[in-house]
Scaffold this motif. Sequence first.
Motif, PDB file in Angstrom:
ATOM      1  N   UNK A 687      42.428 -36.423 -71.159  1.00 28.46           N
ATOM      2  CA  UNK A 687      41.802 -36.593 -72.471  1.00 28.46           C
ATOM      3  C   UNK A 687      41.708 -35.273 -73.221  1.00 28.46           C
ATOM      4  N   UNK A 688      41.274 -34.207 -72.537  1.00 28.56           N
ATOM      5  CA  UNK A 688      41.166 -32.906 -73.203  1.00 28.56           C
ATOM      6  C   UNK A 688      42.543 -32.362 -73.589  1.00 28.56           C
ATOM      7  N   UNK A 689      43.548 -32.590 -72.731  1.00 30.23           N
ATOM      8  CA  UNK A 689      44.906 -32.139 -73.064  1.00 30.23           C
ATOM      9  C   UNK A 689      45.400 -32.847 -74.323  1.00 30.23           C
ATOM     10  N   UNK A 690      45.105 -34.159 -74.430  1.00 33.35           N
ATOM     11  CA  UNK A 690      45.499 -34.881 -75.641  1.00 33.35           C
ATOM     12  C   UNK A 690      44.806 -34.327 -76.874  1.00 33.35           C
ATOM     13  N   UNK A 691      43.510 -34.020 -76.753  1.00 33.22           N
ATOM     14  CA  UNK A 691      42.764 -33.460 -77.892  1.00 33.22           C
ATOM     15  C   UNK A 691      43.378 -32.145 -78.345  1.00 33.22           C
ATOM     16  N   UNK A 695      45.866 -31.668 -81.846  1.00 34.19           N
ATOM     17  CA  UNK A 695      45.200 -30.818 -82.846  1.00 34.19           C
ATOM     18  C   UNK A 695      46.042 -29.565 -83.002  1.00 34.19           C
ATOM     19  N   UNK A 696      47.258 -29.685 -83.545  1.00 37.37           N
ATOM     20  CA  UNK A 696      48.184 -28.546 -83.577  1.00 37.37           C
ATOM     21  C   UNK A 696      47.675 -27.379 -84.420  1.00 37.37           C
ATOM     22  N   UNK A 697      46.779 -27.654 -85.341  1.00 37.31           N
ATOM     23  CA  UNK A 697      46.261 -26.574 -86.186  1.00 37.31           C
ATOM     24  C   UNK A 697      44.993 -25.961 -85.622  1.00 37.31           C
ATOM     25  N   UNK A 719      39.166 -32.472 -83.945  1.00 36.89           N
ATOM     26  CA  UNK A 719      39.396 -32.453 -85.387  1.00 36.89           C
ATOM     27  C   UNK A 719      40.896 -32.494 -85.682  1.00 36.89           C
ATOM     28  N   UNK A 720      41.621 -33.294 -84.894  1.00 37.52           N
ATOM     29  CA  UNK A 720      43.082 -33.302 -84.977  1.00 37.52           C
ATOM     30  C   UNK A 720      43.645 -34.311 -85.956  1.00 37.52           C
ATOM     31  N   UNK A 721      44.812 -34.850 -85.586  1.00 39.53           N
ATOM     32  CA  UNK A 721      45.572 -35.719 -86.481  1.00 39.53           C
ATOM     33  C   UNK A 721      44.947 -37.100 -86.654  1.00 39.53           C
ATOM     34  N   UNK A 722      44.181 -37.537 -85.685  1.00 42.48           N
ATOM     35  CA  UNK A 722      43.631 -38.889 -85.746  1.00 42.48           C
ATOM     36  C   UNK A 722      44.663 -39.945 -85.347  1.00 42.48           C
ATOM     37  N   UNK A 723      44.222 -41.198 -85.292  1.00 40.82           N
ATOM     38  CA  UNK A 723      45.069 -42.299 -84.825  1.00 40.82           C
ATOM     39  C   UNK A 723      45.076 -43.385 -85.889  1.00 40.82           C
ATOM     40  N   UNK A 724      46.246 -43.903 -86.269  1.00 36.08           N
ATOM     41  CA  UNK A 724      46.294 -45.009 -87.244  1.00 36.08           C
ATOM     42  C   UNK A 724      45.531 -46.237 -86.715  1.00 36.08           C
TER      43      UNK A 724
END
Length: 941
Positions: A687-691, A695-697, A719-724
Amino acid sequence: MKLNLYRTNSLSRQVVSLMSGCIIIFIAGTGILFYQLQSLHAEYLHKRQSIVEKQLLAEEILDQYHTVFLTMPASDVLDKDGLKDEAIQVEASLRKKIEEFRAIANSKEDRFISDKLETFSDDYFGGIQISAQISDFRGLIKSYLNNLADKRDENVKNLTKEQSILQGVFVGFVLFFLFICLFIVRSIIRNIGKPLADFSVAANEIAAGREAVISVNENRKDELGVLSVAFKKMLASVQDKEQELMAHNEELLAQQDELQAQQNELQVTLGIIRDNEQKLTRRNELINGISSTLDKNEVLNSIVVNMSNIISADRGMIALVHEDSSSSFGISENGVKQFRNNIDSGLNYRLLKEKKPFTIKREQLDAEKGYHENTNYSYDLYLPVLSTFQEVDAIMVFSRYGTPFTDQEVEECETLAKQISTSLDKIKLYEQTEGNRRLNQDILNTIKEGIQLIDQDGKVVQVNQPFCDIFKTGSTPEQIIDLPWEKWSAGMSGQMEGDGFSRSLDEAFQHLEATNHEQRSFTFKKKETNQVIKVYFEALRYREEGFGTILVYRDITKEYEVDQMKSEFVSTVSHELRTPLASVLGFAELMLNKPLKPERQIKYLQTIYNEAKRLTALINDFLDVQKMESGKQMYEKKYVDILPILQKVIEHLEINTEHHDIQLQVETTDLIILGDRIKIEQAFTNLLSNSIKYSPDGGKIVVRVCSRNDRLSVDIEDEGLGIPKESLPHLFQKFYRVDNSDRRRIGGTGLGLAIVDEIIKSHGGEVTVVSHYGHGSTFTISLPRVAQKEMGSSHDRQSMKLSYEIMVIEDDINLAELLKYELMDSGFHVNYFNSGRKAFQELKNSPPDAIVLDILLEEGEMDGWGILRELKISADLKEIPVFISTALDEREKGLSLGANDYLVKPYKPSQLSKVIMHTLLSTRKKGQILIPHSCNEGDQV
């Protein structure tokens, strides 16, 4: 003369000759008028053409003279040599046109103008001074042209006048023709219509009995003359017949008296026949009533009503002896209850013992008398209904006021009772059959797969409810049964993609003719729901003859989707695996083929190490998914504190990122859970790796630990890209990846979240997600908390030793020793055998808790398949778990024979220990192992 005779001998020929004459006259008159019209039109065209030619030549001559007058005066023509030649040419042209004019001049005026033109030309070109005559010459030509125009107009007027005359002649001709037609019709009416009217009047007179006079001339040679002669002969014949009929009438009057006497006798006989007919009608109503339905209550009601009509009973009742079913006619509810309560006593008891009908005479009760005050009697008839085994199935009682039952009526009722018995037996048989059918249908409906049985003609014999649910027919199985092949196959084919379904159905239907019993199958896909259905079909035979085909419809949509996702996974994982492999191979090749500085070698080795770790993580994810799908994932659960696990995960991930701020917030003191430390750590790592990855920025990542509803919750917020929104329901599916342009540059296999979901669910928890597209996501893990007092007793339970007995049957001594030591290290007691026969003898004497079995044993010995079969047919040994350890890849065969698991060599010995431990703890074969109350079934403590 012959022609006239031929015409007068037939009415049709007379009419045809008259009509033919009319037609010939009409055609001749019309032809003459048409010829006159064409001649008139041709004459008009000829005159008009002549006038037009004269006009044109006169105008051309006048135009040339105008030109000569303007350009070449007469004095100049004689004086100048140049003009003289030109004058000669003009003169020649004018004289030519004058000659042409003279050639078409056909009137006195035309010839006069022609002479004037020639005289004027001679004078002008002869050099005579004619200046004073030019004006007269012009006036003469113009006057002539005006006369020609007047003649042309007069020609048109003459044509119009003559056409009007011809039209008047045509109208007169038509009127003349109509007059001739009227004359012909009048002649036909006089010669044909009037005689026919006379015949009609004569016929009416004869029909009225009066004398008739026929005025038609008998000498006529046509059909009317022949008809007149025949009519007179018929009249004479009718008069003769009338005399004969009068004589016959007198004879008939004498016979009428005799018939009247016979009629009286027939009336008596007819009354008897009607009575018998009425009895037969009532009996037929009884038979129809008991044979037209299988509903018991309807049959009983029909019996009591029709029997009362047949024997003219005032009241009646029938009651089943062994069932609480009855029907009555003219009896109150209390009377019915009274009869049912005393069905085994009184007169009913006599009927049950004697099994023969009898009658009773009794005095009527006050309720039966009505307004009668004197003594009246009622006659009761008791009838038994005997079954096939001569047992009383039903009792019938009928009452009739005032009239006793005759012996003949009792015998007839006894005969009817036998027919009633047959009907009741039929209903019993139907109820038993219907009960068995409903039981079979209920059994079929509990099966998850759709089942359909068709006969040799393709008609549906049996289906179950899952079949109706798969094809959304909106019908019950009863409504589909008996549907013909064309109807049900067309309805099903319309729901499928392509036309392969129809061909496969045809093949299944033709499979009836096959001689073998090999099971076949085919797969199809539904249009609207995209369900994937696999159909198994097999021919059924009864007494060596084809009976039909059974088709089993299984919904394999999930398996199909998993296969599709696996295909996508192979495509994805090939890329994910090749990337680190390329780095490892590339840097390894550089280190082998080029001299490098120590710091460069360390950098390359570090890269190889990192890529190898990445490759290992991918492979581990894949292996975890495989274990989860096969149900072999082992969890070594213990009471652990979740906080150190989170701190360790955060510490390891912070090293690999510089743009993310990971914050840990602890809001509760109850941090103890029952779980597998390694698997829980893997879930938080994923989960943390996905976060971090999504969150590339960079940005802040908050890990919050708190208590909600007596459960321990861990929120991971980024605070990343979010999910559709449309991807949220599929997020935890295996191999699923969000298809978005922002994520194309981010790698992954789509397994991380599926592994997290499986791990958390296996620990009694759940994973949820809340996301705002473009603004980040929050994943929440919820786990059951463990009370502190449970922890204290858990250590005692963990300290207990296992005492399972394991038998290893393996002919490879080295592998057997390896397995033995591995199992002993896990706490098992192990017995080893390299002979299948000796091992089976020991099994009978001392059954173990589990068996590790090799298939290929020493030659000539009992092999593994034989041992497995003997175990499963033994009542004492069939429950022992068997784990096959072999080099043969025949997993399906092993599992079908009853093996608990099938391990193909080579494999890790620790895997065998875990599988055995998992199975034994799940089945709880021994009573020494105590599983904590909060553990899931199958968890190791």
